[in-house]
Design an enzyme around this catalytic site. Sequence first.
Site, PDB file in Angstrom:
ATOM      1  N   SER A   1     -10.518  -0.997   0.984  1.00  0.00           N
ATOM      2  CA  SER A   1      -9.047  -1.746   0.823  1.00  0.00           C
ATOM      3  C   SER A   1      -9.163  -2.579  -0.124  1.00  0.00           C
ATOM      4  O   SER A   1      -8.019  -3.146  -1.077  1.00  0.00           O
ATOM      5  CB  SER A   1      -8.249  -1.942   2.170  1.00  0.00           C
ATOM      6  OG  SER A   1      -9.290  -2.498   2.824  1.00  0.00           O
TER       7      SER A   1
ATOM      8  N   ASN B   1       0.386  -0.987  -0.039  1.00  0.00           N
ATOM      9  CA  ASN B   1      -0.124   0.020  -0.252  1.00  0.00           C
ATOM     10  C   ASN B   1       0.619   1.463  -0.019  1.00  0.00           C
ATOM     11  O   ASN B   1       0.573   2.205   0.325  1.00  0.00           O
ATOM     12  CB  ASN B   1      -0.817  -0.146   0.975  1.00  0.00           C
ATOM     13  CG  ASN B   1      -2.137  -1.857   1.402  1.00  0.00           C
ATOM     14  OD1 ASN B   1      -1.801  -2.079   0.400  1.00  0.00           O
ATOM     15  ND2 ASN B   1      -1.750  -2.064   2.688  1.00  0.00           N
TER      16      ASN B   1
ATOM     17  N   HIS C   1     -13.588  -1.690   7.375  1.00  0.00           N
ATOM     18  CA  HIS C   1     -11.891  -2.385   7.256  1.00  0.00           C
ATOM     19  C   HIS C   1     -12.307  -2.903   9.000  1.00  0.00           C
ATOM     20  O   HIS C   1     -13.365  -2.255   9.730  1.00  0.00           O
ATOM     21  CB  HIS C   1     -11.041  -1.657   7.418  1.00  0.00           C
ATOM     22  CG  HIS C   1      -9.360  -2.013   7.955  1.00  0.00           C
ATOM     23  ND1 HIS C   1      -9.073  -2.036   9.197  1.00  0.00           N
ATOM     24  CD2 HIS C   1      -8.604  -2.565   7.051  1.00  0.00           C
ATOM     25  CE1 HIS C   1      -7.945  -2.610   9.255  1.00  0.00           C
ATOM     26  NE2 HIS C   1      -7.654  -3.347   8.367  1.00  0.00           N
TER      27      HIS C   1
ATOM     28  N   GLU D   1     -15.947   4.113   4.577  1.00  0.00           N
ATOM     29  CA  GLU D   1     -14.230   3.851   3.961  1.00  0.00           C
ATOM     30  C   GLU D   1     -14.512   5.353   2.692  1.00  0.00           C
ATOM     31  O   GLU D   1     -15.706   5.137   1.568  1.00  0.00           O
ATOM     32  CB  GLU D   1     -13.017   2.792   3.633  1.00  0.00           C
ATOM     33  CG  GLU D   1     -13.812   2.037   4.949  1.00  0.00           C
ATOM     34  CD  GLU D   1     -12.552   0.866   4.590  1.00  0.00           C
ATOM     35  OE1 GLU D   1     -11.792   0.655   3.451  1.00  0.00           O
ATOM     36  OE2 GLU D   1     -12.311  -0.260   5.661  1.00  0.00           O
TER      37      GLU D   1
ATOM     38  N   HIS E   1      -7.045   4.191   2.138  1.00  0.00           N
ATOM     39  CA  HIS E   1      -6.397   4.040   0.486  1.00  0.00           C
ATOM     40  C   HIS E   1      -7.055   5.787  -0.826  1.00  0.00           C
ATOM     41  O   HIS E   1      -6.824   4.962  -1.525  1.00  0.00           O
ATOM     42  CB  HIS E   1      -7.093   3.103  -0.344  1.00  0.00           C
ATOM     43  CG  HIS E   1      -6.793   1.880   1.145  1.00  0.00           C
ATOM     44  ND1 HIS E   1      -5.335   0.852   1.005  1.00  0.00           N
ATOM     45  CD2 HIS E   1      -7.169   0.722   2.352  1.00  0.00           C
ATOM     46  CE1 HIS E   1      -5.327  -0.201   1.308  1.00  0.00           C
ATOM     47  NE2 HIS E   1      -6.207   0.152   2.792  1.00  0.00           N
TER      48      HIS E   1
ATOM     49  N   ASP F   1     -13.175   6.509   7.089  1.00  0.00           N
ATOM     50  CA  ASP F   1     -11.541   5.950   6.500  1.00  0.00           C
ATOM     51  C   ASP F   1     -11.206   6.200   5.769  1.00  0.00           C
ATOM     52  O   ASP F   1     -12.042   5.593   4.158  1.00  0.00           O
ATOM     53  CB  ASP F   1     -11.761   4.459   7.293  1.00  0.00           C
ATOM     54  CG  ASP F   1     -10.213   4.207   7.277  1.00  0.00           C
ATOM     55  OD1 ASP F   1      -9.710   4.773   6.734  1.00  0.00           O
ATOM     56  OD2 ASP F   1     -10.108   3.360   7.701  1.00  0.00           O
TER      57      ASP F   1
ATOM     58  N   LYS G   1       0.724   3.948   4.799  1.00  0.00           N
ATOM     59  CA  LYS G   1       0.296   3.387   3.402  1.00  0.00           C
ATOM     60  C   LYS G   1       0.721   4.380   2.042  1.00  0.00           C
ATOM     61  O   LYS G   1       2.375   4.174   2.519  1.00  0.00           O
ATOM     62  CB  LYS G   1      -0.911   3.480   3.267  1.00  0.00           C
ATOM     63  CG  LYS G   1      -1.377   1.882   4.283  1.00  0.00           C
ATOM     64  CD  LYS G   1      -2.515   1.753   4.445  1.00  0.00           C
ATOM     65  CE  LYS G   1      -3.315   0.766   5.225  1.00  0.00           C
ATOM     66  NZ  LYS G   1      -4.812   0.500   5.778  1.00  0.00           N
TER      67      LYS G   1
HETATM   68  C1  PLP Z   1      -4.800  -0.728   6.691  1.00  0.00           C
HETATM   69  C2  PLP Z   1      -6.009  -0.201   7.172  1.00  0.00           C
HETATM   70  C3  PLP Z   1      -6.665   0.494   8.391  1.00  0.00           C
HETATM   71  C4  PLP Z   1      -5.450   0.233   9.871  1.00  0.00           C
HETATM   72  O1  PLP Z   1      -3.999   0.719   9.840  1.00  0.00           O
HETATM   73  P1  PLP Z   1      -3.076   0.688  10.373  1.00  0.00           P
HETATM   74  O2  PLP Z   1      -2.362   1.541  10.281  1.00  0.00           O
HETATM   75  O3  PLP Z   1      -2.461  -0.408   9.451  1.00  0.00           O
HETATM   76  O4  PLP Z   1      -3.330   0.185  11.152  1.00  0.00           O
HETATM   77  C5  PLP Z   1      -7.523   0.774   8.910  1.00  0.00           C
HETATM   78  N1  PLP Z   1      -8.801   1.383   7.860  1.00  0.00           N
HETATM   79  C6  PLP Z   1      -8.309   0.432   6.617  1.00  0.00           C
HETATM   80  C7  PLP Z   1      -9.395   0.979   5.596  1.00  0.00           C
HETATM   81  C8  PLP Z   1      -7.200   0.686   6.379  1.00  0.00           C
HETATM   82  O5  PLP Z   1      -7.142  -0.369   4.756  1.00  0.00           O
END
Ligand code: PLP
Length: 385
Positions: free
Chosen positions: A184, A48, A134, A180, A212, A209, A243
């Site tokens: 993801s 990512n 997620h 989101e 991505h 969120d 990411k």
């Molecule tokens: C990766 C991810 C997380 C968690 O983040 P980390 O920093 O890896 O703990 C939360 N929400 C989504 C949508 C993610 O892809």
Amino acid sequence: MSEFDAYLFQKLEEVEQAGLRRSLRVLESAQGAEVKIGGRSLLNFSSNDYLGLANHPALARAAGEALATFGTGAGASRLICGTSRLHEDMESAIARFKKTEAALSFSTGYAAAVGAIPAIVSPEDVVILDKLCHASLVDGARLSGAVIRVFPHNNLEKLRSHLEWARREHPQGRVLVVVESVYSMDGDLAPLADIVSLKEHHGAWLMVDEAHGVGVLGAKGQGLVDLLGLTDRVEIQMGTLGKALGSAGAYLCGSAILRDYLINRSRSFIYSTAPPPYVAAAAQAAVELLETETGQGLVTRLRDNIHRFAEEAGCESPTAIFPIVIGDEREAMDAAGALLEAGFLVPAIRYPTVSRGSARLRVVVTAAHSAEQISFLAKTLRELD
Ligand SMILES: *Cc1c(COP(=O)(O)O)cnc(C)c1O
């Protein structure tokens, strides 16, 4: 074998039988378009690290300077003696980048999610989540004790009926919708403008969120909320620093009051040691880089690579994530194995990360890939078909 280990062994056998056993793969190189595993060089289409910042000199320089001055550890929780000038500066940079009043960082995205949702809602409230949210968001919702309702992925009609239900059955409760911006494991977008209208119509709050979306969407990679001009209408935005931003950790952003509130009420913030200051320095350097022409160039390059892969592999995605859905768990593992043989690191994603029977290859294109590398993968995928 002890009775304890025998019990675990038995449980693992069940996982194995279902074709769902997971194991770790050790990288012997830095993150990048090419990685080394078991002495073999592989083309990496699994990360990512969308903009190739995890191993970028600007971030490494900022982290190195911070490391030399501030050392390796933060020593305590942010509230005890762990808040460094570097944490504060990084959060100001993120707030500026995201065009919000304030931001607060967390050690991981997982910690941000389980810190935010229970701080905002309680058992007398309602949380409504998209089915594909997620695990960290699901766990945050569970931890809050609020009544949970889930709507089928991107199904606005069902979201509307959950909102109506919540208003009818929990008239005193607060209602938080959690989605989101970019999903993801599917790489598709949420219909955010419609979701914002719906939650406003029903007097609910919204958490988005952007794990991505940041670095991928929007003029400078600020994400989908900014791209759609919805910043002032989303109560809580979340994003990760590990990411596209090439560092580690995550942030929640929104109003200055939200930040103050989270400092007081978010348990994963309060009861956890602050991330090392050099990690914050790297994240800040990433955000600042995105505001320069060099950063813009990386965002443009990522978009060009996305288009190239879409065209050559004959698939489509509005983001850098291309799910190639196979269905059967074992077949997906075999396909990932064949790609590994051919020199590509492309993971098979299985239950419980995605629903049963929807196992897939998850191809991620980044700005660090060359045109040749992308063409090579597209060609190999066509031949495997
Ligand atoms: C990766 C991810 C997380 C968690 O983040 P980390 O920093 O890896 O703990 C939360 N929400 C989504 C949508 C993610 O892809």
